[in-house]
Scaffold this motif. Structure first.
Motif, PDB file in Angstrom:
ATOM      1  N   LEU A 116       0.832  -1.206   0.000  1.00 60.72           N
ATOM      2  CA  LEU A 116       0.000   0.000   0.000  1.00 60.72           C
ATOM      3  C   LEU A 116       0.867   1.256   0.000  1.00 60.72           C
ATOM      4  O   LEU A 116       0.586   2.225  -0.721  1.00 60.72           O
ATOM      5  CB  LEU A 116      -0.934  -0.006   1.207  1.00 60.72           C
ATOM      6  CG  LEU A 116      -2.035  -1.081   1.216  1.00 60.72           C
ATOM      7  CD1 LEU A 116      -2.757  -1.072   2.561  1.00 60.72           C
ATOM      8  CD2 LEU A 116      -3.026  -0.854   0.081  1.00 60.72           C
ATOM      9  N   ASP A 117       1.925   1.255   0.824  1.00 61.80           N
ATOM     10  CA  ASP A 117       2.813   2.424   0.895  1.00 61.80           C
ATOM     11  C   ASP A 117       3.509   2.665  -0.440  1.00 61.80           C
ATOM     12  O   ASP A 117       3.663   3.815  -0.883  1.00 61.80           O
ATOM     13  CB  ASP A 117       3.863   2.225   1.992  1.00 61.80           C
ATOM     14  CG  ASP A 117       3.287   2.331   3.392  1.00 61.80           C
ATOM     15  OD1 ASP A 117       2.154   2.845   3.540  1.00 61.80           O
ATOM     16  OD2 ASP A 117       3.961   1.894   4.348  1.00 61.80           O
ATOM     17  N   ALA A 118       3.926   1.584  -1.094  1.00 62.68           N
ATOM     18  CA  ALA A 118       4.618   1.734  -2.381  1.00 62.68           C
ATOM     19  C   ALA A 118       3.678   2.300  -3.440  1.00 62.68           C
ATOM     20  O   ALA A 118       4.074   3.154  -4.244  1.00 62.68           O
ATOM     21  CB  ALA A 118       5.174   0.385  -2.831  1.00 62.68           C
ATOM     22  N   ALA A 119       2.422   1.840  -3.460  1.00 64.68           N
ATOM     23  CA  ALA A 119       1.448   2.365  -4.424  1.00 64.68           C
ATOM     24  C   ALA A 119       1.192   3.847  -4.177  1.00 64.68           C
ATOM     25  O   ALA A 119       1.100   4.642  -5.129  1.00 64.68           O
ATOM     26  CB  ALA A 119       0.143   1.574  -4.331  1.00 64.68           C
ATOM     27  N   ASP A 120       1.082   4.237  -2.909  1.00 67.17           N
ATOM     28  CA  ASP A 120       0.856   5.642  -2.575  1.00 67.17           C
ATOM     29  C   ASP A 120       2.070   6.502  -2.931  1.00 67.17           C
ATOM     30  O   ASP A 120       1.925   7.666  -3.323  1.00 67.17           O
ATOM     31  CB  ASP A 120       0.546   5.792  -1.083  1.00 67.17           C
ATOM     32  CG  ASP A 120      -0.812   5.211  -0.707  1.00 67.17           C
ATOM     33  OD1 ASP A 120      -1.632   4.984  -1.617  1.00 67.17           O
ATOM     34  OD2 ASP A 120      -1.040   4.976   0.494  1.00 67.17           O
ATOM     35  N   ALA A 121       3.274   5.927  -2.803  1.00 64.61           N
ATOM     36  CA  ALA A 121       4.481   6.671  -3.156  1.00 64.61           C
ATOM     37  C   ALA A 121       4.491   7.000  -4.648  1.00 64.61           C
ATOM     38  O   ALA A 121       4.883   8.105  -5.060  1.00 64.61           O
ATOM     39  CB  ALA A 121       5.728   5.874  -2.775  1.00 64.61           C
ATOM     40  N   VAL A 122       4.045   6.051  -5.484  1.00 68.26           N
ATOM     41  CA  VAL A 122       3.951   6.312  -6.924  1.00 68.26           C
ATOM     42  C   VAL A 122       2.899   7.388  -7.180  1.00 68.26           C
ATOM     43  O   VAL A 122       3.120   8.311  -7.978  1.00 68.26           O
ATOM     44  CB  VAL A 122       3.610   5.016  -7.688  1.00 68.26           C
ATOM     45  CG1 VAL A 122       3.328   5.321  -9.157  1.00 68.26           C
ATOM     46  CG2 VAL A 122       4.745   4.009  -7.568  1.00 68.26           C
ATOM     47  N   TYR A 123       1.771   7.278  -6.523  1.00 69.81           N
ATOM     48  CA  TYR A 123       0.690   8.275  -6.649  1.00 69.81           C
ATOM     49  C   TYR A 123       1.226   9.674  -6.342  1.00 69.81           C
ATOM     50  O   TYR A 123       1.048  10.612  -7.141  1.00 69.81           O
ATOM     51  CB  TYR A 123      -0.420   7.884  -5.685  1.00 69.81           C
ATOM     52  CG  TYR A 123      -1.654   8.759  -5.682  1.00 69.81           C
ATOM     53  CD1 TYR A 123      -2.835   8.321  -6.271  1.00 69.81           C
ATOM     54  CD2 TYR A 123      -1.668  10.008  -5.050  1.00 69.81           C
ATOM     55  CE1 TYR A 123      -3.990   9.097  -6.248  1.00 69.81           C
ATOM     56  CE2 TYR A 123      -2.805  10.795  -5.023  1.00 69.81           C
ATOM     57  CZ  TYR A 123      -3.965  10.329  -5.613  1.00 69.81           C
ATOM     58  OH  TYR A 123      -5.101  11.103  -5.584  1.00 69.81           O
ATOM     59  N   ASN A 124       1.892   9.815  -5.210  1.00 66.72           N
ATOM     60  CA  ASN A 124       2.426  11.123  -4.828  1.00 66.72           C
ATOM     61  C   ASN A 124       3.574  11.563  -5.735  1.00 66.72           C
ATOM     62  O   ASN A 124       3.765  12.760  -5.977  1.00 66.72           O
ATOM     63  CB  ASN A 124       2.880  11.101  -3.367  1.00 66.72           C
ATOM     64  CG  ASN A 124       1.705  11.164  -2.394  1.00 66.72           C
ATOM     65  OD1 ASN A 124       0.717  11.848  -2.644  1.00 66.72           O
ATOM     66  ND2 ASN A 124       1.817  10.457  -1.281  1.00 66.72           N
ATOM     67  N   GLY A 125       4.314  10.590  -6.271  1.00 65.39           N
ATOM     68  CA  GLY A 125       5.383  10.930  -7.205  1.00 65.39           C
ATOM     69  C   GLY A 125       4.835  11.511  -8.498  1.00 65.39           C
ATOM     70  O   GLY A 125       5.411  12.452  -9.062  1.00 65.39           O
ATOM     71  N   ILE A 126       3.719  10.976  -8.979  1.00 65.52           N
ATOM     72  CA  ILE A 126       3.076  11.521 -10.178  1.00 65.52           C
ATOM     73  C   ILE A 126       2.584  12.937  -9.895  1.00 65.52           C
ATOM     74  O   ILE A 126       2.743  13.844 -10.725  1.00 65.52           O
ATOM     75  CB  ILE A 126       1.921  10.607 -10.624  1.00 65.52           C
ATOM     76  CG1 ILE A 126       2.481   9.281 -11.144  1.00 65.52           C
ATOM     77  CG2 ILE A 126       1.068  11.285 -11.703  1.00 65.52           C
ATOM     78  CD1 ILE A 126       1.439   8.225 -11.425  1.00 65.52           C
ATOM     79  N   CYS A 127       2.005  13.129  -8.718  1.00 65.25           N
ATOM     80  CA  CYS A 127       1.552  14.473  -8.348  1.00 65.25           C
ATOM     81  C   CYS A 127       2.725  15.451  -8.314  1.00 65.25           C
ATOM     82  O   CYS A 127       2.605  16.593  -8.782  1.00 65.25           O
ATOM     83  CB  CYS A 127       0.848  14.436  -6.985  1.00 65.25           C
ATOM     84  SG  CYS A 127      -0.727  13.541  -6.986  1.00 65.25           S
ATOM     85  N   ALA A 128       3.855  15.005  -7.772  1.00 67.99           N
ATOM     86  CA  ALA A 128       5.035  15.881  -7.695  1.00 67.99           C
ATOM     87  C   ALA A 128       5.550  16.217  -9.094  1.00 67.99           C
ATOM     88  O   ALA A 128       6.006  17.350  -9.345  1.00 67.99           O
ATOM     89  CB  ALA A 128       6.127  15.209  -6.873  1.00 67.99           C
ATOM     90  N   LEU A 129       5.500  15.254 -10.002  1.00 66.64           N
ATOM     91  CA  LEU A 129       5.915  15.496 -11.383  1.00 66.64           C
ATOM     92  C   LEU A 129       5.036  16.567 -12.024  1.00 66.64           C
ATOM     93  O   LEU A 129       5.534  17.474 -12.718  1.00 66.64           O
ATOM     94  CB  LEU A 129       5.820  14.182 -12.171  1.00 66.64           C
ATOM     95  CG  LEU A 129       6.317  14.184 -13.612  1.00 66.64           C
ATOM     96  CD1 LEU A 129       7.823  14.361 -13.661  1.00 66.64           C
ATOM     97  CD2 LEU A 129       5.934  12.859 -14.296  1.00 66.64           C
ATOM     98  N   ILE A 130       3.737  16.465 -11.779  1.00 66.57           N
ATOM     99  CA  ILE A 130       2.802  17.464 -12.303  1.00 66.57           C
ATOM    100  C   ILE A 130       3.063  18.820 -11.652  1.00 66.57           C
ATOM    101  O   ILE A 130       3.027  19.868 -12.327  1.00 66.57           O
ATOM    102  CB  ILE A 130       1.353  17.004 -12.074  1.00 66.57           C
ATOM    103  CG1 ILE A 130       1.075  15.744 -12.901  1.00 66.57           C
ATOM    104  CG2 ILE A 130       0.364  18.114 -12.429  1.00 66.57           C
ATOM    105  CD1 ILE A 130      -0.232  15.060 -12.557  1.00 66.57           C
ATOM    106  N   ASP A 131       3.348  18.829 -10.356  1.00 64.90           N
ATOM    107  CA  ASP A 131       3.642  20.080  -9.646  1.00 64.90           C
ATOM    108  C   ASP A 131       4.818  20.812 -10.290  1.00 64.90           C
ATOM    109  O   ASP A 131       4.774  22.039 -10.500  1.00 64.90           O
ATOM    110  CB  ASP A 131       3.960  19.798  -8.173  1.00 64.90           C
ATOM    111  CG  ASP A 131       2.744  19.356  -7.366  1.00 64.90           C
ATOM    112  OD1 ASP A 131       1.611  19.627  -7.792  1.00 64.90           O
ATOM    113  OD2 ASP A 131       2.944  18.738  -6.302  1.00 64.90           O
ATOM    114  N   ARG A 132       5.874  20.073 -10.608  1.00 69.24           N
ATOM    115  CA  ARG A 132       7.046  20.695 -11.227  1.00 69.24           C
ATOM    116  C   ARG A 132       6.701  21.269 -12.587  1.00 69.24           C
ATOM    117  O   ARG A 132       7.157  22.364 -12.953  1.00 69.24           O
ATOM    118  CB  ARG A 132       8.186  19.675 -11.342  1.00 69.24           C
ATOM    119  CG  ARG A 132       8.829  19.306 -10.030  1.00 69.24           C
ATOM    120  CD  ARG A 132      10.149  18.589 -10.233  1.00 69.24           C
ATOM    121  NE  ARG A 132       9.959  17.278 -10.843  1.00 69.24           N
ATOM    122  CZ  ARG A 132       9.705  16.161 -10.155  1.00 69.24           C
ATOM    123  NH1 ARG A 132       9.601  16.210  -8.837  1.00 69.24           N
ATOM    124  NH2 ARG A 132       9.559  15.010 -10.782  1.00 69.24           N
TER     125      ARG A 132
END
Length: 420
Positions: free
Chosen positions: A287-303
């Motif tokens: 679950l933590d790994a899936a959420d890390a990818v989710y937040n990583g995509i959000c961070a990519l969009i943020d940049r």
């Protein structure tokens, strides 16, 4: 459609799904004579191997088959199963490909300077062959299933249609890729008690900062990134797709929220012994790994938003709404009232009918952007054939266009050899 097939064709396209049809469109545009062989009907997988509530996870605007872009009034919606089938059928009608439905190729081999296709209607030769059958051929169920209690009904996701199809009682869904998560949600929304065996598939936001994440990722060029430039290189072809859904207009799939609502989550399936199903102690990690990818995509969009000074709602970060409380090592399916198991464990490729030296040690076609090591043999429609979009409506046409040029070169070279 039924048509008489000549004993020899310049190009044989094997498979009448979106890949084979896209290849046919480009070949027809170039005036290259060919036949598309389809064992079932065009669009068979969409019609016969999807559940009733199935819909695309990518927006309709990404339906970009060559010469047939989405023309509806909901480009940011998500086609339902019947709409997908209609889209493919409309595509066939739009350019009348030389399609032979109901005729599969039982064996493909080499015969002198040509290729030999063995079919139920006899042998056919070709100067070039395109394998447009994708990579998902045989439903896979692990042998561990043989040790489950006889009274538990077992089906593969390819055979699942709706909750009413299953006997009354709880249902265990094994696998948390796109199919597993969406089928678990389908059962959950129907009021069934669901046990979900969670693997390592990543997750993706549906909407972030005011736009669908697919729109952002398209702007970032993610669907155009070739395998050769991906950080994982060839290994990306073995990665599981992100889970999310287009259901009811599109939304995130949050397994933690499902758990808070009563769904039982478990770590990976480890064993079946003594009538009990045993799990690995990796649920929290997955679950933590899936959420890390989710937040990583959000961070990519943020940049991307910041670098381009795009006006958008403020950023956010997903915070877990539920966490596992301890570890359940095993359960008794009969005592838990589990009446059925849906195996969402994917498919295995079956290239046994291709008697050509084009495969690697794992039985995967060796190719460079769809061009195999054997002159005249091409492959199309595989996940990550060239880019993330290769196995989707959005990118398969571009791959077909590239192969059309390579096929033309091959035919010209063969003609020169024959007349030289």
């Amino acid at each position: 459609m039924t048509r008489t097939v000549p004993r020899h064709v310049p190009v044989a396209v094997i498979g009448g799904g979106q890949a084979g049809l896209s290849m046919s469109w480009h070949l027809k545009q170039a005036g290259i004579d060919h036949v598309v062989f389809e064992k079932h009907r065009a669009g068979h997988a969409w019609r016969d191997q999807r559940w009733d509530s199935f819909c695309l996870v990518t927006p309709n605007w990404q339906c970009l088959l060559p010469g047939h872009p989405y023309a509806g009034d909901d480009p940011h919606g998500f086609m339902l199963k019947d709409e997908i089938v209609a889209y493919v059928e409309d595509y066939v009608r739009s350019f009348s490909p030389p399609l032979r439905e109901g005729l599969g190729v039982d064996r493909l081999s080499r015969l002198g300077g040509r290729f030999l296709l063995e079919t139920a209607e006899g042998a056919i030769t070709a100067d070039a062959v395109v394998l447009a059958v994708g990579g998902y051929h045989t439903p896979f169920v692990p042998r561990i299933a043989e040790r489950l209690p006889e009274g538990v009904v077992q089906i593969h996701s390819a055979a699942y249609r709706n909750p009413d199809q299953l006997p009354e009682g709880a249902v265990m869904v094994v696998g948390s890729g796109q199919s597993g998560c969406q089928i678990a949600e389908d059962l959950h929304l129907a009021g069934r008690k669901v046990h979900l065996v969670v693997g390592s598939a990543p997750r993706c936001p549906r909407v972030y900062r005011g736009r669908d994440a697919v729109d952002w990722l398209a702007d970032l060029g993610q669907y155009d990134l070739p395998v050769s430039e991906h950080p994982l290189k060839e290994k990306v072809r073995r990665k599981a797709n992100h889970y999310l859904t287009g259901r009811d207009g599109g939304r995130d799939i949050d397994l933690r929220r499902f758990a808070a609502e009563g769904m039982r989550l478990h770590g990976r399936l480890d064993d079946v012994a003594g009538g009990r199903i045993r799990f690995r102690d990796d649920l929290a990690q997955n679950l933590d790994a899936a959420d890390a990818v989710y937040n990583g995509i959000c961070a990519l969009i943020d940049r991307h938003v910041e670098d381009n000074a795009i006006a958008a709602p403020p950023p956010s970060r997903y915070e877990p709404v539920w966490r596992p409380d301890g570890f359940q090592e095993s359960l008794d399916p009969v005592a838990e009232g589990i009446a059925a198991i849906v195996w969402c464990t994917g498919f295995r490729p079956n290239w046994s009918w291709v008697d050509l030296p084009i495969f690697d040690g794992n039985g995967y076609p060796t190719h460079e952007r769809g061009v195999t090591a054997m002159p005249g043999v091409f492959t199309l429609g595989l996940p990550w054939l060239w880019t993330w979009g290769s196995g989707r409506f959005v990118g398969v046409g571009r791959d077909a266009e590239y192969l059309r040029a390579r096929i033309a070169e091959h035919l010209s070279a063969a003609e020169l050899r024959a007349t030289g």
